[in-house]
Design a protein around this motif. Structure first.
Motif, PDB file in Angstrom:
ATOM      1  N   SER A  43       0.312  -0.885   0.216  1.00 27.94           N
ATOM      2  CA  SER A  43       0.017  -0.145  -0.202  1.00 27.94           C
ATOM      3  C   SER A  43       0.334   1.478  -0.245  1.00 27.94           C
ATOM      4  CB  SER A  43      -0.717  -0.179   1.298  1.00 27.94           C
ATOM      5  OG  SER A  43      -0.087  -0.184   2.418  1.00 27.94           O
ATOM      6  N   ASP A  44       1.614   0.979   0.495  1.00 25.82           N
ATOM      7  CA  ASP A  44       3.516   2.102   0.795  1.00 25.82           C
ATOM      8  C   ASP A  44       4.375   3.000  -0.135  1.00 25.82           C
ATOM      9  OD1 ASP A  44       2.228   2.947   3.028  1.00 25.82           O
ATOM     10  OD2 ASP A  44       3.796   2.104   3.805  1.00 25.82           O
ATOM     11  N   ASN A  47       2.870   5.796  -2.600  1.00 20.06           N
ATOM     12  CA  ASN A  47       2.176   7.035  -1.416  1.00 20.06           C
ATOM     13  C   ASN A  47       3.408   7.828  -2.234  1.00 20.06           C
ATOM     14  OD1 ASN A  47       1.601   8.287   0.447  1.00 20.06           O
ATOM     15  ND2 ASN A  47       1.743   6.750   2.264  1.00 20.06           N
ATOM     16  N   THR A  50       5.980   8.649   1.087  1.00 21.91           N
ATOM     17  CA  THR A  50       7.066   7.626   1.029  1.00 21.91           C
ATOM     18  C   THR A  50       8.007   8.199  -0.098  1.00 21.91           C
ATOM     19  OG1 THR A  50       5.169   5.431   1.538  1.00 21.91           O
ATOM     20  CG2 THR A  50       8.254   4.860   0.630  1.00 21.91           C
TER      21      THR A  50
END
Length: 59
Positions: A43-44, A47, A50
């Motif tokens: 999920s990151d 992002n 990140t």
């Protein structure tokens, strides 16, 4: 359509296909590198926070 026009259209489609394929492989490489090699959460992977952190770390 003339044969020259058909060739131009086919070449254009091939160029667009290759560009889209390269973009897709780029994002796949980011995902594989972050999740499987870097042991991050999936999920990151995309992002923005990140990647800001990673770019700050590199600077």
């Amino acid at each position: 359509m003339s044969s020259i026009t058909k060739r131009v259209v086919i070449q254009f489609i091939l160029v667009v296909f290759v560009i889209l394929l390269l973009i897709g492989l780029f994002f796949l490489g980011i995902f594989i590198g972050y999740v499987y090699v870097g042991k991050g959460q999936s999920s990151d992977a995309f992002n923005p926070a990140t990647w800001h952190h990673i770019l700050d770390f590199v600077k």
